[in-house]
Design an enzyme around this catalytic site. Sequence first.
Site, PDB file in Angstrom:
ATOM      1  N   SER A   1       0.828  -1.201   0.000  1.00  0.00           N
ATOM      2  CA  SER A   1       0.000   0.000   0.000  1.00  0.00           C
ATOM      3  C   SER A   1       0.863   1.252   0.000  1.00  0.00           C
ATOM      4  CB  SER A   1      -0.917   0.027   1.229  1.00  0.00           C
ATOM      5  OG  SER A   1      -1.705   1.212   1.207  1.00  0.00           O
TER       6      SER A   1
ATOM      7  N   LYS B   1      -4.477  -6.666   4.015  1.00  0.00           N
ATOM      8  CA  LYS B   1      -4.469  -5.593   3.004  1.00  0.00           C
ATOM      9  C   LYS B   1      -5.894  -5.275   2.553  1.00  0.00           C
ATOM     10  CE  LYS B   1      -2.785  -2.771  -0.186  1.00  0.00           C
ATOM     11  NZ  LYS B   1      -3.830  -2.546  -1.184  1.00  0.00           N
TER      12      LYS B   1
ATOM     13  N   HIS C   1      -7.433  -3.198   5.191  1.00  0.00           N
ATOM     14  CA  HIS C   1      -6.847  -1.853   5.031  1.00  0.00           C
ATOM     15  C   HIS C   1      -7.609  -1.072   3.968  1.00  0.00           C
ATOM     16  CE1 HIS C   1      -4.389   0.845   2.556  1.00  0.00           C
ATOM     17  NE2 HIS C   1      -3.753   1.186   3.663  1.00  0.00           N
ATOM     18  N   ASN C   2      -7.850  -1.710   2.814  1.00  0.00           N
ATOM     19  CA  ASN C   2      -8.545  -1.014   1.733  1.00  0.00           C
ATOM     20  C   ASN C   2      -9.991  -0.710   2.105  1.00  0.00           C
ATOM     21  OD1 ASN C   2      -6.128  -1.534   0.429  1.00  0.00           O
ATOM     22  ND2 ASN C   2      -7.085  -2.052  -1.507  1.00  0.00           N
TER      23      ASN C   2
ATOM     24  N   GLU D   1      -9.933   2.216   4.247  1.00  0.00           N
ATOM     25  CA  GLU D   1      -9.668   3.350   3.352  1.00  0.00           C
ATOM     26  C   GLU D   1     -10.980   3.857   2.743  1.00  0.00           C
ATOM     27  OE1 GLU D   1      -7.833   3.382  -1.058  1.00  0.00           O
ATOM     28  OE2 GLU D   1      -6.454   2.613   0.475  1.00  0.00           O
TER      29      GLU D   1
END
Length: 483
Positions: free
Chosen positions: A129, A184, A187-188, A191
């Site tokens: 990222s 991940k 995380h996205n 986001e």
Amino acid sequence: MSKADIGLIGLAVMGENLVMNMESHGFTVAVYNRTSEKVRSFVEGRAKGKNIIGAFTLEELVANLKKPRRVMLMVKAGNPVDDFIEKLIPLLEDGDIIIDGGNSHFPDTARRTAYVESKGLFYIGTGVSGGEEGALKGPSMMPGGSPAAWPHVKPIFQSICAKVEGGVPCCDWVGEAGAGHFVKMVHNGIEYGDMQLICEAYQLMRDYLGMSADEMHEVFAEWNNAELDSYLVEITRDILKYKDEDGSALVDKILDTAGQKGTGKWTAIAALDEGVGLTLIGEAVFSRCLSAIKEERVEASKILKGPKPSFKGDKKAFIDDIRKALFASKIVSYAQGYTLMSAAAKTYGWNLNYGGIALMWRGGCIIRSVFLGKIKEAFDNNPNLKNLLLDPYFEEIVAASNESWRRVCAAALTNGIPVPAFTTALCYYDGYRCGRLPANLLQAQRDYFGAHTYERTDKPRGEFFHTNWTGQGGNTSASTYVV
């Protein structure tokens, strides 16, 4: 030139930048791309004079690698990853390592790890990222897969990744199988939530308070110097200041239809599979879906009635209310994301280091912020923390933000301004702190029409009962499903 420390396949922007990053940290890199011209132009241009070896076949790439060979794929997620794995396996030897640095779906990474290990090789699926700049200057990296592969890639990954206070790398081993790509993915998803919350704050200032882009720029600049200090607030500050050629704010000329690549959707689906209330990220995904039907919304705006926003009061005080509502909602979003990771860890047998994950996200990545340091502290203080909202620091912040948060949501609803992320965050908070929800009635309804049974408050948990509500339903009950 000596043999390369690592090979990289896929010379799009992210791949090229990672290669340049690795080389700048003292590693020799061999590169390959399906299009030979891409390799030639890279080694004769940007990579000229550097410790970068161009390879025009996979055989040539592998022949130029030190053992154990490390080959990193920076190709489009899906079939291209599987295709390259199949092409590489016959060229590699026991103990060699294949690394997928793309945005692969975690079940695919779990499947590939098992498959590659069955061939005597090791596999790593790593989230990367930070976008183009992060790839070049230091991304956040979240590797998972074959644990035996980690010592062989750790020196490279921890050299090229972002660093935070004290030189601590924003990269560490996440866990087995698909754990790295799962983290991940979350995380996205977070986001998505952060971006939606910022957009709702922006819309409240624009449509309710009647503020200009320049005025909002000043607000976000101020916010970025306090507890909301983060990459996304920082770029929002810069976007609001940016002028078009005619001197007007460029942001006002951008069409209000948002795109998405699917990782937010994957996060929401994973939450449904795990039975976790990931409401804020879900609303962020649905908000992008709603934005996509622009023409339909324009037609609906001419037909559907609602209040016209009208603000009366202290503008400065309400801006501060928005700030507190934004921070409280952000805490809820991360709390939900961490709850999802905890549930998945139990399902898949991963031993996730939650404080370490916050540290990985502390620098280099899109959601990097000072706030993540507090999350690390929370898990350092209590590794078994069930929900971030129960940590004393976050509990205190949300309590202090409560009145502001409710004022913002009430004003938005009263004035017809959509704030799905703010409101769902508040509803989750109120639901989580509610000792008695109306699900007792829901269970009675399910038992009435489908004999789905229920538990009783005056009996031990795990005992299920069925009532013949109409006198005609009989005593046979259906099987139970407990989330």
